[in-house]
Design an enzyme around this catalytic site. Sequence first.
Site, mmCIF file in Angstrom:
data_model
loop_
_atom_site.group_PDB
_atom_site.id
_atom_site.type_symbol
_atom_site.label_atom_id
_atom_site.label_comp_id
_atom_site.label_asym_id
_atom_site.label_seq_id
_atom_site.Cartn_x
_atom_site.Cartn_y
_atom_site.Cartn_z
ATOM 1 N N PRO A 114 0.565 -1.503 -0.284
ATOM 2 C CG PRO A 114 -0.172 -0.671 2.523
ATOM 3 C CD PRO A 114 1.133 -1.828 1.288
ATOM 4 C CB CYS A 125 3.131 5.462 7.017
ATOM 5 S SG CYS A 125 2.946 7.260 6.658
#
Length: 323
Positions: A21, A104
């Site tokens: 992703p 992230c």
Amino acid sequence: MYIHKLKIGNVELKNNLILAPMAGVTNLPFRTVCKKFGPGMVCTEMASSKAIFHNDQKTRRLFNTKGEERPISFQIFGSDEETMGYAAKYVSQFADIIDINMGCPAPKVVKNGDGSKLLLDLEQAQKVMEAVIRNSTVPVTLKIRKGWDKENIVAVEVAKIAQEVGISAITVHGRTRSQFYTGKADLDIIKKVKESVNIPVIGNGDVVDEQTALKMFEYTGVDGIMIGRGAFGKPWIFRNIIHFLETGEKLPDLDKNEKVEIIKQQIELAVKEKGDIAVKELRKHIAWYTKNLKNSSEFRNYINTIEDKDELINSLDEYFKSI
């Protein structure tokens, strides 16, 4: 044999290569193009649980999977149980797998305590995992980095917590948050995580071709590989790795006509989904596709002035003919 089916919870992937992703990258058109080259699963762009909770339509559009081949993993991020639980319940209506982002490194994400910032608060990280699992009707996976910085290497500890609370698989990116994407991915930490848990472990970081994929499998013993930046401008990387690991032979590079057709397919898919606004969003993809080709920097500069699909396609045809 390194390439094999992979079971995550009750979902079976046809092989153990996964498209990572990536925000602003793994939208429906790019996932569709990648899927043609055989990854076992693709993942959506990460979506904010708070944005889902507040019914943000732009965020919900990230989950457009119309006509897409399954399975698809939907990634969500957030650091409070209420919105992550709500997002899990909402997303599990159409996801095959829900992935929790705890990797992230982006400042705008970590400043709210989300993404890799949760690696500094394992108690809260566990609560988030539990809330997502409790509210999901599909298997839940977790994506992490090795830690926040070199003083906080927590991947093994997080993996053990994840297994204990019922996470179905874990992906480990072999860098700390403070490294962002610099330096080399640490295969030793991925290997340690693999040795510490019984759930599937997926290795991530610096897999950019056949040899780096082989090294990841050989050295770490992971159950699968997740490829992110290695697919930039090269969605056929999945096909190349599968062929090499199954036969020991490298496929020849695609010729320029094949490459331009793939780019055009992505352009058509993107414009069909979003209209002409997609032309601007495609600029970075075209920059990746044409990187290191003859006169590519001049071509990229020109592409950045184009806003019309037909003009973009004509320019691509002319450029590829010229090389």
